[in-house]
Structure formats: structure tokens, C-alpha cells
Design a protein around this motif. Structure first.
Motif: not given
Lengths: 224, 314
Positions: B45, B48-50, B74, B99, B122, B124, B164-166
Motif C-alpha cells: 500500500n 502506491v501511495g495508498n 501505478n 512501482t 496494490s 494507485s 491516481n498516477q504517481i
């Protein structure tokens, strides 16, 4: 009262209420269970009451054994408080298609099926615990002459709604599952409702349950 | 209509949605469930920035083959996993803890886990899932959780939300290590077993059998002798409990365990060793080592600290 508290691993308390399996001991377990639940103690993430034990599991990131033990020892639990038992009537159909093991019971108990059902339907059962599979209630006590052993070879699939007897208990299969209880009928009542966010199970520890016979037509039309 | 989704071309062996699990329902027969290997779940998590408690896809042994449709997204895979990303022109061999960008039409093939059991995927964004009792975790035995409580099936579509795209790819330098010694605290029925039985438990090797899944891990190799009784009055269980039925072969309760059991408890696996225990494949040899409660608590603190350090490096 709790006879002894020890640790079950590093993230649970094992509260021992004694060796006996009877209503008195179990009522104490249920009172502790309900009181602790009401307290919403930080870190406790499961309470598992059974006949004579209560397991309190907790999140080791938030608390530890000594903290939870102290909190539980200092809880003010009114053991004389009424359990506020709910009364539930469960309709069951005992047609041949549903009473899968009644012949076996007749042979093992040496009692006629009429007498078995007469005894069963006249009883008010006490729910000792729920679990093993989701929502399954363990209901006691059957009279001594009604106590039979499990099937030697458990069924791979016991149909949902089956009502079974083993030793001093009756139970209800809340969904299709493997099992070895002596099946004497089937209820159309949904004992465990997956889609309910609160109170998914109809029967909770401490509740009082009676069974009522219904015909196959009543059974078929029950959920219509 | 959903514009972003995965099409399942191959489902894998046991691919389910999992998150932190569900609390406070043991008393009605519903176990905790949740990701088996919590550390790898959290890292997936974070990459992917979750939110750390977001649902992910957990797979065992062979993972799914997924075809992606939609805008750029991602993904990250954690564990020890073989996977490829395929588009029209290229085939990328993926690395775990890194990622990747998926574009419309790409195929993510999660081929297998290497000498381990579980891996995590996971994204994003969010899988479009129904929560049940505050968790998405799937328990296939009781059909509880997201995806109607079932594992993924072929040809199924998984819809995605809030993508969301990182901007920058993220990586973590981490290697899963194996353990052979599983540390345990003596169980509440330890005295049911003979001196020889106790000795067997702590000195002999056990082999993880094929009869192992999210509910439990059956061991073979050495039988543990019981002196008092091979049954107890049914009582509550927690994950990590080691029960010994009449045949003398221990069973370790895992995250989807039945909530009540009637076999004597010889020991309980300490919390610090659980993530690594569940990753051991059938055929692996293990030994049990006794620790005291206070050591188990310290070991867990250290394990937690290490997990937090890894997360903060991302």
C-alpha cells in the motif's frame, strides 16, 4: 467469577471459569463477555466466549497482556445482573428428506422417533455460545437419555438449516458445511444473515430457544 | 460505466481481496481474516501511495493474469514473486517492491511466488469493493467479504475507482528472509502432553504438509503423545494456536481459522514470527523454540519497528 487468568500466546488473555459445562458457569462467561464488550477497551479486538472460558484477544501494537489483565480484574461486573435473555422460536420441518439421522438416533438411544421429537419440542434451550462456523448456536441441554455421539463419519455437506443433536447440545447449520451431528430436521429461518451490518446472527449467547414443528407446505411457503 | 478495470484472464490458485481484517466478530463465528503476511501487505500500500489499510489483491503460489483497460495507473507487487508486464512491443520482467506504470491494454502476468506462499498486488487507486463489517477481507469458507466472499474467477471484471498516477516510480530495497525456528509460548494445555511429547515438540523437526491453507497449517513428521485427553471442551481460538488432535500431528491456526476448537493447545506462535511462518511452503522443515511472554513482547516491538522503518524509507 473468573478462576484464573493466564496468557494465550502474546496477544490474548485466557479467562478460565472452571471445568464444568453448565448454565451457571456459562452465564458467568456471558456476563463477563457482555460487560467487557460494553467497555470498548482500547486495543481489544476480539472476545470469544465458550462454555467455560473467555478469550480476550488484543492488538499488541496498542496494549499488552499485563494492561488488559489489570483492566479486566478491576472491572466491576454485576454477576447478579439479569442476562436479558431473548426468546426465539425456530420452526422446523421433520419430513423424511430433512430428518437424515432420526433412524440412527432411534437405534442408538433406543427411543421411538415420536418420543424423541416429543422430548425435543417440549424443551426450552439455552444458547451457550455461537461460532465454529458463522452464527452456529450451541443449544443445551438435552436430557440424559437424548444424548448421542457424533456420526462416525462426518458428512462432507450438511444442508443449510439442518438441526442436529450431539451429546447435550442441539445446533443449527447456518450454511452448508461439513459436519457430524445427528440431523433431525431443517429450518427455513435464516439464522445467520450475511447482509446485515449489525446483529447478523439471530441467536446470541444467553438467548432462549424453542423449536416448533411445521409441515412441508409451511416450510416451502415460509420465505415466500 | 466504468472506464478503468482489470479483466481476469487467469484467476490464479487462491486470489482474494484482503485488508487489515475484521475485528470483534469472533463471538459469532467470524474470524479475523485479513492479509496473511501483514508486513508485505502494508508495504504494498505504501509503495502506491495508498492508505496503509486499503484492500489489496492477495495471491498464493500462482497469481492471476490481468488485462488492464483505462488510464495510466501505478501498480506494485510485494513478496517474492515472478511477474511480467506485457504490451504490444515489450515484455518487462518485474521486480518486487518497485512501482510500474500500466497503460491501456497492458497485461500483468503474476506467474508464481518463489519458494514462498503469498504475494500482494496494490494499485494507485481503489478497487471498487463492498465492505462487510468494516472490512473487504474475503473469507471463502463463509462467503464473507468483497467479491461476494469468493476468490477471483476467470473472465471476471474488477472495476477501479479514484485512479491516481504517481509521478515518480518508487522502490524499496528489501529481501524477504526465511525462518526455520518458529518461536512459541507454551499453550494452555501444555501439561496434557507426556514428557516425551513435550520433548518431541521442542526438539524434533516438523514438515509443513500440503493440507495447508488460509485456515490452518497441518504439520507431519513427528507425533506428539498426549497423556491426559485428546479432546477438551470446545473453546475459543486465536491465530497462531497450535492444536494437537488425537493423531498427534499438530495444526497451526491461521487467519481464517474456525473460531472454536476442541483439541488441546500445546503452544502459540509469537506475533513477531507470524508473517514469516505463513510464507513457508509445504515440504519446509520447521522447529519450535520456546520463549517467555516478555521476550515475545520485545521481539514483536522490534519486528514492528523494522516494519515501520521499511515503510518510512518509501
Amino acid at each position: 467469577m473468573i478462576k484464573n487468568i493466564s496468557n494465550l500466546g502474546d496477544a490474548a488473555l485466557y479467562c478460565d471459569f472452571g471445568k464444568d459445562v453448565n448454565k451457571d458457569t456459562n452465564t458467568k462467561v456471558i456476563k463477563y463477555f457482555k460487560s467487557i464488550k460494553k467497555e470498548n477497551i482500547l486495543g481489544i479486538d476480539n472476545l470469544t466466549p465458550s462454555y467455560n472460558k473467555l478469550i480476550v484477544s488484543f492488538d499488541l501494537k496498542k496494549t499488552n497482556y499485563q494492561n488488559i489483565k489489570k483492566l479486566i480484574e478491576n472491572l466491576n461486573i454485576d454477576i447478579n445482573d439479569d442476562l436479558k435473555n431473548k426468546k426465539i422460536e425456530v420452526p422446523i420441518c421433520i419430513d423424511d428428506d430433512f430428518s437424515l439421522d432420526i433412524k440412527r438416533l432411534e437405534q442408538h438411544l433406543k427411543i421411538s422417533r415420536e418420543k424423541i421429537y416429543e422430548n425435543f419440542f417440549s424443551k426450552e434451550f439455552f444458547c451457550y455460545m455461537t461460532g465454529f462456523i458463522a452464527g452456529m448456536p450451541f443449544l443445551g441441554d438435552l436430557d440424559f437419555n437424548m444424548r448421542a455421539k457424533r456420526l462416525e463419519t462426518p458428512r462432507v455437506k450438511v444442508p443449510k438449516g439442518s438441526v442436529g443433536l450431539t451429546e447435550q447440545f442441539a445446533n443449527i447449520y447456518t450454511f452448508e458445511s461439513p459436519g457430524g451431528w445427528n440431523i433431525i430436521g431443517n429450518t427455513p429461518l435464516n439464522i445467520f444473515n450475511n447482509s446485515k451490518e449489525t446483529e447478523p446472527n439471530l441467536i446470541n449467547p444467553g438467548d432462549l430457544v424453542t423449536f416448533k414443528e411445521i409441515t412441508i407446505n409451511e416450510y416451502r411457503n415460509y420465505n415466500v | 460505466m466504468y472506464k478503468n478495470f482489470f479483466q481476469i484472464i487467469r484467476a490464479g490458485i487462491n486470489t482474494t481481496f484482503q485488508d487489515q481484517g475484521r475485528k470483534n466478530l469472533n463471538h459469532i463465528g467470524i474470524p479475523f481474516s485479513g492479509a496473511m503476511d501483514n508486513r508485505n501487505y502494508l508495504i504494498a500500500n505504501k509503495l502506491v501511495g495508498n492508505d496503509l489499510n486499503s484492500p489489496v489483491l492477495e495471491f498464493a503460489y500462482q497469481g492471476p493474469l490481468l488485462k488492464y483497460s483505462g488510464k495510466r495507473i501505478n501498480i506494485a507487487i510485494t513478496g517474492d514473486v515472478n511477474f511480467t508486464i506485457k504490451n504490444n512491443n515489450t515484455l518487462i520482467n518485474g521486480n518486487c517492491y518497485q512501482t510500474y506504470l500500466l497503460e491501456h491494454g497492458d497485461e500483468l502476468d503474476i506467474i508464481s511466488t518463489n519458494k514462498s506462499v503469498y504475494g500482494y498486488l496494490s494499485i494507485s487507486g481503489k478497487f471498487d469493493l463492498k465492505y462487510q463489517w468494516l472490512s473487504c477481507s474475503v473469507n471463502t469458507k463463509a462467503n464473507i467479504g468483497a467479491n461476494e466472499g469468493k476468490k477471483l474467477e476467470i473472465n471476471q471484471k474488477i472495476n477501479l475507482l479514484n485512479i491516481n498516477q504517481i509521478l515518480n516510480n518508487k522502490t524499496l530495497n528489501y529481501l524477504n528472509t526465511k525462518i526455520e525456528n518458529i518461536r512459541v509460548i507454551k499453550g494452555t494445555n501444555f501439561d496434557y502432553f507426556s514428557e516425551a511429547g513435550k520433548k518431541t515438540f521442542f526438539e524434533n523437526e516438523f514438515i509443513i504438509s500440503k493440507l495447508t491453507d488460509r485456515m490452518g497449517m497441518r504439520l507431519e513428521g513427528s507425533k506428539i503423545e498426549n497423556l491426559v485427553d485428546t479432546n477438551i471442551k470446545s473453546e475459543g481460538l486465536i491465530k497462531g494456536v497450535i492444536q494437537v488432535p488425537a493423531d498427534g500431528n499438530p495444526i497451526i491456526m491461521l487467519s481464517d481459522h474456525g473460531t472454536i476448537g476442541g483439541y488441546p493447545k500445546i503452544g502459540v506462535v509469537i506475533s513477531a514470527d507470524y508473517d514469516k511462518l505463513v510464507q513457508l511452503t509445504p515440504g519446509s522443515k520447521i522447529k519450535f523454540k520456546e520463549v517467555e511472554l516478555s521476550s515475545a513482547e520485545t521481539l514483536f516491538k522490534l519486528y514492528e519497528l523494522e516494519t515501520q522503518n521499511l515503510i518510512s524509507q518509501i
